[in-house]
Design a protein around this motif. Sequence first.
Motif, PDB file in Angstrom:
ATOM      1  N   THR A   1      -0.855   0.009  -4.297  1.00 43.35           N
ATOM      2  CA  THR A   1      -2.234   0.507  -4.333  1.00 43.35           C
ATOM      3  C   THR A   1      -2.440   1.552  -3.247  1.00 43.35           C
ATOM      4  O   THR A   1      -1.742   1.568  -2.229  1.00 43.35           O
ATOM      5  CB  THR A   1      -3.239  -0.639  -4.135  1.00 43.35           C
ATOM      6  N   SER A   2      -3.420   2.421  -3.480  1.00 45.41           N
ATOM      7  CA  SER A   2      -3.737   3.452  -2.495  1.00 45.41           C
ATOM      8  C   SER A   2      -4.494   2.833  -1.327  1.00 45.41           C
ATOM      9  O   SER A   2      -5.495   2.135  -1.508  1.00 45.41           O
ATOM     10  CB  SER A   2      -4.589   4.557  -3.133  1.00 45.41           C
ATOM     11  N   ALA A   3      -4.016   3.110  -0.127  1.00 46.67           N
ATOM     12  CA  ALA A   3      -4.675   2.599   1.076  1.00 46.67           C
ATOM     13  C   ALA A   3      -5.709   3.604   1.560  1.00 46.67           C
ATOM     14  O   ALA A   3      -5.468   4.814   1.575  1.00 46.67           O
ATOM     15  CB  ALA A   3      -3.648   2.350   2.169  1.00 46.67           C
TER      16      ALA A   3
ATOM     17  N   ASP B   1      -7.379  -0.135   4.944  1.00 46.03           N
ATOM     18  CA  ASP B   1      -5.953  -0.420   4.794  1.00 46.03           C
ATOM     19  C   ASP B   1      -5.067   0.707   5.296  1.00 46.03           C
ATOM     20  O   ASP B   1      -3.842   0.556   5.327  1.00 46.03           O
ATOM     21  CB  ASP B   1      -5.627  -0.660   3.318  1.00 46.03           C
ATOM     22  N   ALA B   2      -5.688   1.852   5.670  1.00 47.64           N
ATOM     23  CA  ALA B   2      -4.924   3.008   6.133  1.00 47.64           C
ATOM     24  C   ALA B   2      -5.460   3.478   7.470  1.00 47.64           C
ATOM     25  O   ALA B   2      -6.622   3.226   7.820  1.00 47.64           O
ATOM     26  CB  ALA B   2      -4.990   4.131   5.104  1.00 47.64           C
TER      27      ALA B   2
ATOM     28  N   PHE C   1       0.842  -1.195   0.000  1.00 50.41           N
ATOM     29  CA  PHE C   1       0.000   0.000   0.000  1.00 50.41           C
ATOM     30  C   PHE C   1       0.876   1.243   0.000  1.00 50.41           C
ATOM     31  O   PHE C   1       1.909   1.295   0.675  1.00 50.41           O
ATOM     32  CB  PHE C   1      -0.928   0.019   1.216  1.00 50.41           C
TER      33      PHE C   1
ATOM     34  N   ASN D   1       2.462   3.388   3.234  1.00 49.86           N
ATOM     35  CA  ASN D   1       2.480   2.484   4.390  1.00 49.86           C
ATOM     36  C   ASN D   1       3.798   1.719   4.391  1.00 49.86           C
ATOM     37  O   ASN D   1       4.160   1.098   3.392  1.00 49.86           O
ATOM     38  CB  ASN D   1       1.316   1.480   4.334  1.00 49.86           C
TER      39      ASN D   1
END
Length: 267
Positions: free
Chosen positions: A208-210, A253-254, A85, A88
């Motif tokens: 990928t964007s979290a 995810d963030a 991510f 991260n």
Amino acid sequence: VNVQQISDGGTREGTGSPIKIKWESVPAGGEVWATIECKVTADTDTSVKNTVTNTDGYSSDAYVPVKASNPSIAVTKTASTSSIFANNATQITYRIVVSNNGTETLTDVSLTDALSGFTGTANITSAKWTHSNGSESGSISLSALTTSSQTLLSGKTLKPGEYITVDIVTDTTAASAGEFGNEAIANGKGEKSGTPKTDDASVGINVTSAIPRLSSSKDGYFLVNGVQTRSYQIGQADKLTAVYFITVYNSGDANATDITVTDPMGA
């Protein structure tokens, strides 16, 4: 040509070629033997035929396959994960294996690699190499992994069938999302032929964007004269206390920041 060993009672007669070995006798049911070494040079794959003949005229043929000198190098590369991510911190372990899969010793073996392939930071936790011969190993000096090619190995020697394993552990933070590939390039040359050889291998990391994903739940109970209950009777309202629990979950995810919860607290 070198006659290495002759069984008891045998002697070599003369020198040069053809080789002649004499035994005074061979016992009934027994055998005599000799071990002969010769060096063969071939430009292409072939088979060498050798015929031995005894004094009675009996002969026997032996065929030995000969592989021509063929330098070849191969490299493989893997990563402990195929996706991370953005923004991260993630630990990634890279393993690169450089092999001699030819028939000639390789010298001046080198390995270069950018390793990250994306913008961001990649702090080195450990970087080392190990030779399959079990007697050579060492650390690799890398301050950070960038998009520029860096030298991981140089001046190494690989005999046919040998390989060198490179393991690099990083704490990586990619600055933006995208598909990023990074390529390892191995080079070497044949010790006798001098023929240069190269191979490359890539591994892709998908960034990928979290995003956070928030949800909440609410529960509660009443305290009636100090006793917890889920219900109360009419007329007890002035004697009870309502206790509420509000829980906020982040299944994304963030990390979620600046969380605000509002509740009208109505009946």
